[in-house]
Each structure stands twice: as C-alpha cells, then as structure tokens.
Design a protein around this motif. Structure first.
Motif, PDB file in Angstrom:
ATOM      1  N   THR A  40       0.834  -1.209   0.000  1.00 22.34           N
ATOM      2  CA  THR A  40       0.000   0.000   0.000  1.00 22.34           C
ATOM      3  C   THR A  40       0.864   1.253   0.000  1.00 22.34           C
ATOM      4  OG1 THR A  40      -1.612  -1.226   1.318  1.00 22.34           O
ATOM      5  CG2 THR A  40      -1.943   1.146   1.108  1.00 22.34           C
ATOM      6  N   VAL A  41       1.877   1.265   0.838  1.00 22.10           N
ATOM      7  CA  VAL A  41       2.777   2.429   0.896  1.00 22.10           C
ATOM      8  C   VAL A  41       3.439   2.647  -0.451  1.00 22.10           C
ATOM      9  CG1 VAL A  41       4.866   3.345   1.973  1.00 22.10           C
ATOM     10  CG2 VAL A  41       3.141   2.216   3.381  1.00 22.10           C
ATOM     11  N   ALA A  42       3.853   1.572  -1.096  1.00 23.20           N
ATOM     12  CA  ALA A  42       4.496   1.694  -2.407  1.00 23.20           C
ATOM     13  C   ALA A  42       3.537   2.256  -3.450  1.00 23.20           C
ATOM     14  CB  ALA A  42       5.016   0.333  -2.858  1.00 23.20           C
ATOM     15  N   CYS A  43       2.278   1.823  -3.409  1.00 23.18           N
ATOM     16  CA  CYS A  43       1.290   2.311  -4.379  1.00 23.18           C
ATOM     17  C   CYS A  43       1.077   3.815  -4.260  1.00 23.18           C
ATOM     18  CB  CYS A  43      -0.030   1.571  -4.196  1.00 23.18           C
ATOM     19  SG  CYS A  43      -0.013  -0.139  -4.758  1.00 23.18           S
ATOM     20  N   PHE A  44       0.918   4.292  -3.027  1.00 26.12           N
ATOM     21  CA  PHE A  44       0.696   5.724  -2.853  1.00 26.12           C
ATOM     22  C   PHE A  44       1.981   6.526  -3.080  1.00 26.12           C
ATOM     23  CE2 PHE A  44      -3.100   4.313  -0.347  1.00 26.12           C
ATOM     24  CZ  PHE A  44      -4.033   4.869  -1.201  1.00 26.12           C
ATOM     25  N   ASP A  45       3.122   5.910  -2.808  1.00 30.76           N
ATOM     26  CA  ASP A  45       4.389   6.560  -3.147  1.00 30.76           C
ATOM     27  C   ASP A  45       4.470   6.827  -4.650  1.00 30.76           C
ATOM     28  OD1 ASP A  45       5.477   6.816  -0.651  1.00 30.76           O
ATOM     29  OD2 ASP A  45       7.112   5.394  -0.951  1.00 30.76           O
ATOM     30  N   ALA A  46       4.004   5.861  -5.431  1.00 30.18           N
ATOM     31  CA  ALA A  46       4.136   5.952  -6.887  1.00 30.18           C
ATOM     32  C   ALA A  46       3.405   7.155  -7.454  1.00 30.18           C
ATOM     33  CB  ALA A  46       3.625   4.671  -7.535  1.00 30.18           C
ATOM     34  N   ILE A  47       2.286   7.534  -6.843  1.00 31.14           N
ATOM     35  CA  ILE A  47       1.528   8.686  -7.345  1.00 31.14           C
ATOM     36  C   ILE A  47       1.729   9.918  -6.470  1.00 31.14           C
ATOM     37  CG2 ILE A  47      -0.191   7.261  -8.506  1.00 31.14           C
ATOM     38  CD1 ILE A  47      -2.069   7.761  -6.131  1.00 31.14           C
ATOM     39  N   LYS A  48       2.603   9.794  -5.468  1.00 32.18           N
ATOM     40  CA  LYS A  48       2.945  10.909  -4.580  1.00 32.18           C
ATOM     41  C   LYS A  48       1.724  11.526  -3.902  1.00 32.18           C
ATOM     42  CE  LYS A  48       7.218  11.952  -7.058  1.00 32.18           C
ATOM     43  NZ  LYS A  48       8.026  12.959  -7.764  1.00 32.18           N
ATOM     44  N   ALA A  49       0.789  10.653  -3.494  1.00 33.79           N
ATOM     45  CA  ALA A  49      -0.411  11.136  -2.804  1.00 33.79           C
ATOM     46  C   ALA A  49      -0.188  11.318  -1.316  1.00 33.79           C
ATOM     47  CB  ALA A  49      -1.570  10.168  -3.036  1.00 33.79           C
ATOM     48  N   THR A  50       0.753  10.561  -0.750  1.00 34.30           N
ATOM     49  CA  THR A  50       1.035  10.642   0.682  1.00 34.30           C
ATOM     50  C   THR A  50       2.178  11.623   0.944  1.00 34.30           C
ATOM     51  OG1 THR A  50       2.270   8.592   0.316  1.00 34.30           O
ATOM     52  CG2 THR A  50       0.160   8.408   1.423  1.00 34.30           C
ATOM     53  N   THR A  51       2.195  12.151   2.140  1.00 32.11           N
ATOM     54  CA  THR A  51       3.201  13.145   2.493  1.00 32.11           C
ATOM     55  C   THR A  51       4.563  12.500   2.740  1.00 32.11           C
ATOM     56  OG1 THR A  51       3.800  14.904   4.057  1.00 32.11           O
ATOM     57  CG2 THR A  51       2.593  13.022   4.940  1.00 32.11           C
ATOM     58  N   ALA A  52       5.608  13.227   2.409  1.00 36.02           N
ATOM     59  CA  ALA A  52       6.977  12.786   2.701  1.00 36.02           C
ATOM     60  C   ALA A  52       7.572  13.585   3.866  1.00 36.02           C
ATOM     61  CB  ALA A  52       7.850  12.942   1.463  1.00 36.02           C
ATOM     62  N   ARG A  53       6.693  14.177   4.676  1.00 35.45           N
ATOM     63  CA  ARG A  53       7.155  14.957   5.832  1.00 35.45           C
ATOM     64  C   ARG A  53       7.531  14.010   6.968  1.00 35.45           C
ATOM     65  NH1 ARG A  53       6.005  20.425   6.351  1.00 35.45           N
ATOM     66  NH2 ARG A  53       4.267  20.244   4.915  1.00 35.45           N
ATOM     67  N   ASN A  54       8.547  13.197   6.720  1.00 35.45           N
ATOM     68  CA  ASN A  54       8.923  12.118   7.637  1.00 35.45           C
ATOM     69  C   ASN A  54       9.615  12.610   8.902  1.00 35.45           C
ATOM     70  OD1 ASN A  54       8.010  10.096   5.778  1.00 35.45           O
ATOM     71  ND2 ASN A  54       9.871  10.471   4.587  1.00 35.45           N
ATOM     72  N   ASP A  55      10.159  13.819   8.879  1.00 35.49           N
ATOM     73  CA  ASP A  55      10.886  14.329  10.036  1.00 35.49           C
ATOM     74  C   ASP A  55       9.966  14.882  11.122  1.00 35.49           C
ATOM     75  OD1 ASP A  55      10.057  16.397   8.399  1.00 35.49           O
ATOM     76  OD2 ASP A  55      11.785  17.676   8.862  1.00 35.49           O
ATOM     77  N   ASP A  56       8.666  14.994  10.817  1.00 37.44           N
ATOM     78  CA  ASP A  56       7.727  15.571  11.783  1.00 37.44           C
ATOM     79  C   ASP A  56       6.383  14.852  11.674  1.00 37.44           C
ATOM     80  OD1 ASP A  56       6.564  17.192  13.676  1.00 37.44           O
ATOM     81  OD2 ASP A  56       6.337  18.921  12.341  1.00 37.44           O
ATOM     82  N   PRO A  57       6.334  13.556  12.014  1.00 40.30           N
ATOM     83  CA  PRO A  57       5.103  12.780  11.817  1.00 40.30           C
ATOM     84  C   PRO A  57       3.883  13.366  12.511  1.00 40.30           C
ATOM     85  CG  PRO A  57       6.943  11.338  12.371  1.00 40.30           C
ATOM     86  CD  PRO A  57       7.414  12.744  12.593  1.00 40.30           C
TER      87      PRO A  57
END
Length: 426
Positions: free
Chosen positions: A208-225
């Motif tokens: 699931t994470v890979a699928c949404f990564d592919a279309i960049k729908a999820t946030t990449a704000r990983n430093d401040d969850p």
C-alpha cells in the motif's frame, strides 16, 4: 426513498477502533484534545519508501476479546470489524439473541480488504520473495478468507448472530459512508429490522505504501510525523495513511423508541455520485460532490441553512481540499461560510475505506456532546480554502444536523446527513 416517506432509521450503537483510540471513549478524547496519532511506521521497516509515516492503531486482538483461533483465522481488518461490532452491539442495549436472526443484516465497507494478511502470507510462502514457485504449506489454513473481502461480513454476521442480508461494500474511500447508506436503505425498504453496519481497513503494508508513493499522494514529511497531516493548510504535502474501523447498530426509529433506546442520530439522507472523469483526478468545481450533498439534503427534507457542521473528507491533498471547498460553496451557497468544517484525518490519518464510518462516528459524537472536533495542524490556511475549518482547537457548538462527505479514487463522491430525530426544518 425519502427519509420521511418510509421507515426512519437511527443509530443506537457505536463502536470505534482507531489510531490513538481503541473504543469510543478514547477515540472521542483524542479528537476533542486535538491530539494526533501519526508516527513513523512501526509495522515494518519503512526506510525504503518515500512516505514513512502512518497513523497506527495500538490494537491487541486478544486483549480486545478475540480468541487465539479467531486471531489465527482473521486478517487484521477483519479483527477490527468484529471487535468494533461487538462494542456497537453492547452499546445499543439490544438483545440480539431475542431478535429474529433473519431480520438482522450486516453491511461492511472496505477499500483494500485483507491487504495486511495477504502481504504477510506472500512473504511467508515465497520466503521473502525469493521463491518464484511459492510453497503453500507455509500459509495459514484460512488463507482463502484473506483473499475474499466477503469474509469480513461473514465474520461480523457470526459474531452478532445475523442471518439476514450480508454485504461488503467496496467503493474506495467512500466505502464507509456507502455501507451505512446501503444499510439504511435495507431498513427503510423493510428488508431488515436491524443492521450492523460500518467499515474496516488495515492498509498499512509495504504494498500500500508503495502504491501511494508511486503517485505521490502521501506526504513525505517524515521528520515531523505528528504534524504531517495538514488538511486545508497552505503547507500540506499529501495525506497520512491510517487504519481502523467504526461500526454502528442501525434500527427503525419507532422500534428504538419503544424499547427506550438511546438514539445518537437519524440517518436522514444519503446519496452517492460518480464523476466519470479520472481514476485519481477531481474536477475543481466539485460538481459531483455538490450534487450528492443536494440529493442527501433533499432526502432528509432539509435545506442548506439546516446544516450545523460539516465533517469533511479533508485528506490533505491540494486537489481534494480545493475540490471539496468548491463543493460546499456550490451546494450550501453563502451558508457554507457560516458553517464549521473540520477534518479528523489531521489526527487519525486516512484509513481508506474505513474512514467514512470513522467520520460518521465523529459526527454523531459531535452531536451527542455539542462539540466540533478540530482540524489539527491548521495554522496557515490555503487562500483557496477560505471556510471556517475549526483550526487546532475543538469548539463548543450545538449541532442538530451534520453533513459528512467522502471522495474516493475512481470518482466516487458520497454524502450522509445525520440529524436529531426531533429536529424541525428552519
């Protein structure tokens, strides 16, 4: 069918399993505190992925009352559904054993079914992907139940003793709204007297994470969850994946009154539309969502000015937030500017098919407690999103009618109107 032209349907039991809140009480406390349950993914190593955060539920199946055999048999999402249904049934006060089982229905929504279980079992039978020809002997005995989402409805039906219509609704991110809408129609049309309805999803898995990564729908704000989910904020960068379930006991109003049941709300109106436009894209004018809102209000025999609060889809993508804002203005006119709007995805993430039911739970609790939950992390509103989004802090606010909406991949647009049964149109 008009809400007043047939049997009137009400919610008398509520159950919730959500990030940061297992059970209704803890869920509502999280929302009214404005706390977020988003964090770095702990279920697997997320470091290879663009988006590495999610809203995970701190769920222990056995502590939640499931037997070791039930845990072995059911995917995580099915476990959510059964545990949450049991909470809703207990909350309703209905003696299900005394009911005609053929008049009890089950309707469960899910967008991605047993994704977690299938992902785990594939890794087992393929030895972590090493084997092209998998070894089925390493699979759990009930693997077929993971393959077919219908097992969710079966498990809930067995848990509550329902022998009436059993259905799984899978319409992407509107599944949780549509499941409740469909269940309402079953009672209105006389097909069932009681329906256990809601939705469950446990999508936090590598696929699931890979699928949404592919279309960049999820946030990449990983430093401040904690502050990554920012619906309607100018600095938002996508949604945060979540998981969970919400399940309700629905029954006919007069029956509920005769037994002295506590009634949370009437499901007064429901409508769904498709945009026939794009798998993931949305028209900026919000026409299809606005049409769903209009039809749901007509069914409820309410006018735009009767809406006291909008529980928004509010995913935290620019496309959705602007589309939704346009839909509210198009359907409610000037009243949209006077109506509080909020997105609980800012706190519990986006649990795909489950979120519509979780948002219905938030909506009926907002009516119950006369409090509107906030949109957390909203500090700098997008200028194109210029409505009252209840930033950061919950608000005391009496609501007699709530509009809850959803938008899903594939073009699905759904609206549910929840109202006090004794309301009077203005």
């Amino acid at each position: 069918m008009s809400a007043t032209g047939g049997r009137r349907v009400v919610i008398t039991g509520v159950g919730v399993t959500a990030p940061g809140g297992i059970g209704v009480k803890d869920f509502w406390q999280l929302l009214t505190d404005g706390r977020t349950a988003t964090r770095r993914i702990s279920f697997f190593d997320p470091s290879p992925f663009r988006s590495q955060i999610a809203a995970e539920a701190d769920f222990d199946a056995e502590l939640s009352g499931l037997t070791p055999q039930e845990v072995r048999r059911m995917d995580r999402a099915a476990q959510f559904a059964v545990v949450t249904a049991r909470e809703a049934v207990a909350d309703s006060g209905l003696d299900f054993a005394a009911l005609d089982p053929h008049r009890i229905g089950v309707t469960i929504g899910s967008a991605v079914g047993a994704t977690t279980g299938l992902d785990q079992e594939y890794r087992a039978v393929s030895d972590g992907g090493r084997l092209d020809l998998v070894d089925h002997e390493y699979a759990v005995p009930h693997l077929y139940n993971f393959l077919v989402p219908s097992s969710f409805a079966s498990e809930v039906a067995w848990a509550v003793g329902a022998e009436g219509p059993g259905t799984v609704v899978s319409t992407g991110c509107t599944s949780g709204l549509d499941a409740v809408g469909y269940a309402t129609d079953l009672i209105r049309d006389g097909v069932a007297d009681v329906v256990v309805a809601g939705a469950s999803d446990a999508p936090i898995s590598p696929i699931t994470v890979a699928c949404f990564d592919a279309i960049k729908a999820t946030t990449a704000r990983n430093d401040d969850p904690e502050h990554a989910s920012r619906p309607f904020d100018a600095s938002r960068t996508g949604f945060v994946l979540g998981e969970g379930a919400a399940v309700f006991v629905l029954e006919e109003l007069e029956s509920a009154r005769r037994r002295g049941a506590h009634v949370y709300a009437e499901v007064a109106g429901y409508a769904t539309r498709s945009n026939a436009f794009h798998m993931t894209g949305l028209r900026p004018d919000g026409a299809e969502m606005a049409e769903a809102i209009r039809v749901a209000l007509d069914e409820a025999r309410l006018v735009p000015e009767d809406v006291d609060y909008i529980n928004a889809h509010g995913s935290g993508t620019k496309q959705n937030d602007r589309h939704e804002t346009a839909a509210f203005k198009r359907s409610l006119g000037d009243h949209a500017y006077r109506t509080p709007v909020s997105s609980i995805k800012s706190m519990v993430g986006h649990s795909l098919g489950a979120i519509g039911s979780i948002e219905i739970a938030a909506s009926v609790l907002a009516m119950e407690h006369a409090v509107v939950p906030p949109t957390a992390n909203l500090h700098t509103p997008d200028p194109e999103c210029d409505l009252d989004y209840v930033p950061v802090t919950a608000r005391d606010w009496r609501t007699d009618a709530v509009l809850s909406v959803g938008s899903g991949f594939g073009g699905f647009q759904s609206a549910v109107v929840l109202a006090r049964p004794d309301r009077s149109a203005r």
